[in-house]
Scaffold this motif. Structure first.
Motif, mmCIF file in Angstrom:
data_model
loop_
_atom_site.group_PDB
_atom_site.id
_atom_site.type_symbol
_atom_site.label_atom_id
_atom_site.label_comp_id
_atom_site.label_asym_id
_atom_site.label_seq_id
_atom_site.Cartn_x
_atom_site.Cartn_y
_atom_site.Cartn_z
ATOM 1 N N GLU A 195 0.597 -1.143 0.083
ATOM 2 C CA GLU A 195 -0.077 0.134 0.012
ATOM 3 C C GLU A 195 0.954 1.394 0.029
ATOM 4 O OE1 GLU A 195 -2.460 -0.430 3.426
ATOM 5 O OE2 GLU A 195 -3.866 -1.847 2.556
ATOM 6 N N GLN A 196 2.100 1.187 0.555
ATOM 7 C CA GLN A 196 3.204 2.263 0.563
ATOM 8 C C GLN A 196 3.298 2.767 -0.764
ATOM 9 O OE1 GLN A 196 4.898 5.078 1.402
ATOM 10 N NE2 GLN A 196 5.150 4.126 3.215
ATOM 11 N N ALA A 197 3.408 4.269 -0.849
ATOM 12 C CA ALA A 197 3.598 5.069 -2.056
ATOM 13 C C ALA A 197 4.930 5.359 -2.447
ATOM 14 C CB ALA A 197 2.418 5.975 -2.171
ATOM 15 N N ASP A 198 5.839 4.874 -1.494
ATOM 16 C CA ASP A 198 7.216 5.637 -1.458
ATOM 17 C C ASP A 198 8.122 4.351 -1.520
ATOM 18 O OD1 ASP A 198 9.571 6.721 -1.150
ATOM 19 O OD2 ASP A 198 8.919 8.092 0.476
ATOM 20 N N PRO A 199 8.675 4.242 -2.859
ATOM 21 C CA PRO A 199 9.750 3.222 -2.828
ATOM 22 C C PRO A 199 10.906 3.248 -1.830
ATOM 23 C CG PRO A 199 8.959 3.669 -4.967
ATOM 24 C CD PRO A 199 8.599 4.771 -4.099
ATOM 25 N N GLY A 200 11.234 4.319 -1.650
ATOM 26 C CA GLY A 200 12.550 4.878 -0.766
ATOM 27 C C GLY A 200 12.316 4.252 0.575
ATOM 28 N N LYS A 201 11.081 4.676 0.926
ATOM 29 C CA LYS A 201 10.759 4.230 2.419
ATOM 30 C C LYS A 201 10.515 2.818 2.513
ATOM 31 C CE LYS A 201 8.524 8.542 4.002
ATOM 32 N NZ LYS A 201 7.106 9.074 4.194
ATOM 33 N N LEU A 202 9.972 2.059 1.546
ATOM 34 C CA LEU A 202 9.881 0.613 1.446
ATOM 35 C C LEU A 202 11.376 -0.096 1.468
ATOM 36 C CD1 LEU A 202 7.159 0.061 -1.222
ATOM 37 C CD2 LEU A 202 7.118 -0.582 1.350
ATOM 38 N N ALA A 203 12.195 0.509 0.655
ATOM 39 C CA ALA A 203 13.923 0.077 0.881
ATOM 40 C C ALA A 203 14.139 0.262 2.352
ATOM 41 C CB ALA A 203 14.612 0.895 -0.146
ATOM 42 N N GLU A 204 13.945 1.482 2.782
ATOM 43 C CA GLU A 204 14.423 1.663 4.372
ATOM 44 C C GLU A 204 13.765 0.669 5.367
ATOM 45 O OE1 GLU A 204 13.688 5.651 5.346
ATOM 46 O OE2 GLU A 204 14.893 6.476 3.607
ATOM 47 N N ALA A 205 12.658 0.266 5.122
ATOM 48 C CA ALA A 205 11.923 -0.567 6.017
ATOM 49 C C ALA A 205 12.693 -1.941 5.921
ATOM 50 C CB ALA A 205 10.420 -0.577 5.589
ATOM 51 N N LEU A 206 12.615 -2.479 4.371
ATOM 52 C CA LEU A 206 13.412 -3.687 4.094
ATOM 53 C C LEU A 206 14.502 -3.752 4.773
ATOM 54 C CD1 LEU A 206 13.164 -6.501 3.121
ATOM 55 C CD2 LEU A 206 13.596 -5.656 0.627
ATOM 56 N N GLU A 207 15.540 -2.762 4.557
ATOM 57 C CA GLU A 207 16.881 -2.759 5.201
ATOM 58 C C GLU A 207 16.906 -2.894 6.587
ATOM 59 O OE1 GLU A 207 18.697 0.887 3.772
ATOM 60 O OE2 GLU A 207 19.111 -0.170 1.393
ATOM 61 N N SER A 208 15.985 -2.132 7.451
ATOM 62 C CA SER A 208 15.692 -2.312 8.853
ATOM 63 C C SER A 208 15.310 -3.810 9.051
ATOM 64 C CB SER A 208 14.926 -1.122 9.436
ATOM 65 O OG SER A 208 15.376 -0.112 9.194
ATOM 66 N N ALA A 209 14.437 -4.157 8.445
ATOM 67 C CA ALA A 209 13.841 -5.700 8.882
ATOM 68 C C ALA A 209 14.989 -6.707 8.543
ATOM 69 C CB ALA A 209 12.567 -6.021 7.818
ATOM 70 N N ILE A 210 15.798 -6.662 7.680
ATOM 71 C CA ILE A 210 16.819 -7.387 7.499
ATOM 72 C C ILE A 210 18.008 -7.299 8.617
ATOM 73 C CG2 ILE A 210 19.105 -8.159 5.749
ATOM 74 C CD1 ILE A 210 17.212 -7.182 3.511
ATOM 75 N N ALA A 211 18.253 -5.959 8.891
ATOM 76 C CA ALA A 211 19.338 -5.674 10.159
ATOM 77 C C ALA A 211 18.896 -6.475 11.122
ATOM 78 C CB ALA A 211 19.378 -4.332 9.959
ATOM 79 N N ALA A 212 17.274 -6.482 11.554
ATOM 80 C CA ALA A 212 16.976 -6.698 12.815
ATOM 81 C C ALA A 212 16.800 -8.236 12.801
ATOM 82 C CB ALA A 212 15.544 -6.257 12.937
ATOM 83 N N ALA A 213 16.775 -9.033 11.676
ATOM 84 C CA ALA A 213 16.639 -10.444 11.544
ATOM 85 C C ALA A 213 17.908 -11.007 11.544
ATOM 86 C CB ALA A 213 15.462 -10.729 10.543
ATOM 87 N N PHE A 214 19.005 -10.383 11.054
ATOM 88 C CA PHE A 214 20.113 -10.807 10.775
ATOM 89 C C PHE A 214 21.519 -10.409 11.501
ATOM 90 C CE2 PHE A 214 17.643 -12.517 7.489
ATOM 91 C CZ PHE A 214 17.949 -13.799 7.337
ATOM 92 N N ASP A 215 21.134 -10.148 12.851
ATOM 93 C CA ASP A 215 22.013 -9.637 13.629
ATOM 94 C C ASP A 215 22.950 -8.336 13.113
ATOM 95 O OD1 ASP A 215 21.533 -11.540 15.615
ATOM 96 O OD2 ASP A 215 23.360 -13.115 14.080
ATOM 97 N N GLY A 216 22.146 -7.239 12.712
ATOM 98 C CA GLY A 216 22.863 -5.997 12.358
ATOM 99 C C GLY A 216 23.103 -5.930 10.849
#
Length: 180
Positions: A50-71
């Motif tokens: 639903e998000q309309a900002d690809p940049g925010k989606l990229a940031e959210a995915l980068e944060s999710a990966i960092a949280a799931a894979f020890d930073g």
């Protein structure tokens, strides 16, 4: 819902960079993505959000990966899936005789600012060649991608943007998947 493509850089290229595509799918679902489909093991995923900002989606995915894979820091570029058609149609190279495995699209997190690459002399990279697009750089490496000095690192330094490259086979396959 809008269709998007997530392009991750540098995963599954060695034992310390493992990120199974099942995990990537779960992470995309965890940030609100749906209808997730992956392609290859190199960090390509199509999804809806639903998000309309690809940049925010990229940031959210980068944060999710960092949280799931020890930073772990994994640079991500997210684009609207429909943008893949523009990229394929806008290819400035004549592809006759070009090996698609030696032809790359360097996806950028923002627009190409021509003044930041104006002083790059294309002759200095021969036989490799490049052409800027809107938010991508098209790169032909006739002697092979591994030998090229036109790497994503060059474009990141020059443009101050996140960059990740895909060969033409992958770009056209992702565009076809997005159209399905």
């Amino acid at each position: 819902m809008t269709g998007y493509v997530a392009l991750l850089r540098g995963i599954n290229v060695g034992p310390t960079t493992r990120l199974p595509m099942q995990d990537l799918s779960r992470l995309l679902e965890g940030i609100g993505g749906s209808s997730v489909r992956t392609h290859l093991q190199s960090g390509n995923a199509l999804f809806e959000h639903e998000q309309a900002d690809p940049g925010k989606l990229a940031e959210a995915l980068e944060s999710a990966i960092a949280a799931a894979f020890d930073g772990r820091k994994v640079p991500c570029v997210v684009r609207e899936a429909a943008d893949l058609d523009r990229i394929v149609e806008g290819n400035p190279f004549d592809m006759a005789g070009v090996d698609p495995a030696r032809f790359l699209v360097v996806f950028l997190s923002g627009p190409v600012e021509p003044d930041r690459i104006a002083d790059l002399d294309p002759a200095g990279f021969a036989p490799d060649a490049f052409r800027p697009g809107e938010r991508e750089i098209y790169v032909h490496c006739p002697d092979g991608v591994q030998k090229s000095r036109l790497s994503q690192a060059l474009w990141e330094r020059r443009l101050g943007l996140t960059a990740t490259a895909r060969n033409w086979n992958t770009v056209t396959r992702l565009a076809a998947m997005a159209a399905e």
